[in-house]
Design an enzyme around this catalytic site. Sequence first.
Site, mmCIF file in Angstrom:
data_model
loop_
_atom_site.group_PDB
_atom_site.id
_atom_site.type_symbol
_atom_site.label_atom_id
_atom_site.label_comp_id
_atom_site.label_asym_id
_atom_site.label_seq_id
_atom_site.Cartn_x
_atom_site.Cartn_y
_atom_site.Cartn_z
ATOM 1 N N ASP A 1 44.492 35.956 37.740
ATOM 2 C CA ASP A 1 44.761 37.347 38.073
ATOM 3 C C ASP A 1 43.573 37.949 38.817
ATOM 4 O OD1 ASP A 1 47.111 37.135 36.658
ATOM 5 O OD2 ASP A 1 46.309 38.064 34.835
ATOM 6 N N TYR A 2 43.851 38.956 39.613
ATOM 7 C CA TYR A 2 42.810 39.680 40.342
ATOM 8 C C TYR A 2 41.684 40.133 39.406
ATOM 9 C CZ TYR A 2 40.707 43.667 42.815
ATOM 10 O OH TYR A 2 39.822 44.551 43.378
#
Length: 294
Positions: A119-120
């Site tokens: 995930d970012y």
Amino acid sequence: MPFVREIFEVPAPMKAWAFVSHVLACSRAQAQSVLDRGRLRYLNGVCVRKSERIVGQVALLHFKALHPPTLTPLFSTPFFEIYCKPKNLYSHPKNHQSTSLYESVHARNPEARLIHRLDYETSGLVMVSTQKRYENALRTLFSTRQIKKTYHALVQGDVSAYAQGDFSVILPILEPKIKHADLAIRCKIAKEGKPSATTIEILDFCPHTQRTRLKITPHTGRTHQIRLHLSALGFPIVGEPLYTHDGHARAYLDAKRADFQGSFQSLQTQLALEATGLEFELFGLRYGIVHTAL
């Protein structure tokens, strides 16, 4: 490293694959793959076929670094490399403004590909293939769950009051069908969701901060699985921007959609979740890679 559309003038007739190979400094097979994806077009939008000879102006859609690459591998073999992705960095490029881990990977080795992603907001270990011929074997490790992934997290609250020793969370997760709708990026616990299991080990608790440090092993690979399972238990990860009940998720996603302009910079999260370990066997060798800063 986003895709950019560049216009080139081809002064004399030449084969389309040869032109792409020259511009991108890649092999014939890689150039043909670019053509198969329709990334070379005439200015009227018509795709250039592999068999064509081209002359005049054409538009090529390709990766181009807009920012100097800054990341190097933590660990390298002839088959794969391991990078440590920082927080608040995409694994793959999302738009023309965003930077990504792939920018650094591609700059070192244009043939390299990310085998999985984070995930970012999550930091930690990401595996990258060194050559196309190793991609399938590496991807199979993940798709068939032959690789053990370990995470460390810092959560709000005293988890030892919930359970003593290691325990498992088995809650079905429903992933969104339309990920472009308002807040639809968020998953949720629902009986119609897919089976999801996470093992949690309590490492230590700090009475002063009322936070618990955990070692986590996901046994399935659902989107936001660890973040959602911990939030569902009542122990959200420190810095969690999405799975909270204070309205912060809407503000965070609205700012994120603004393509990193204005308010988004002040809303970048410091999610206390890190991918810290990868254990697997490949081509007769056993690997155990561990790295943590949390």
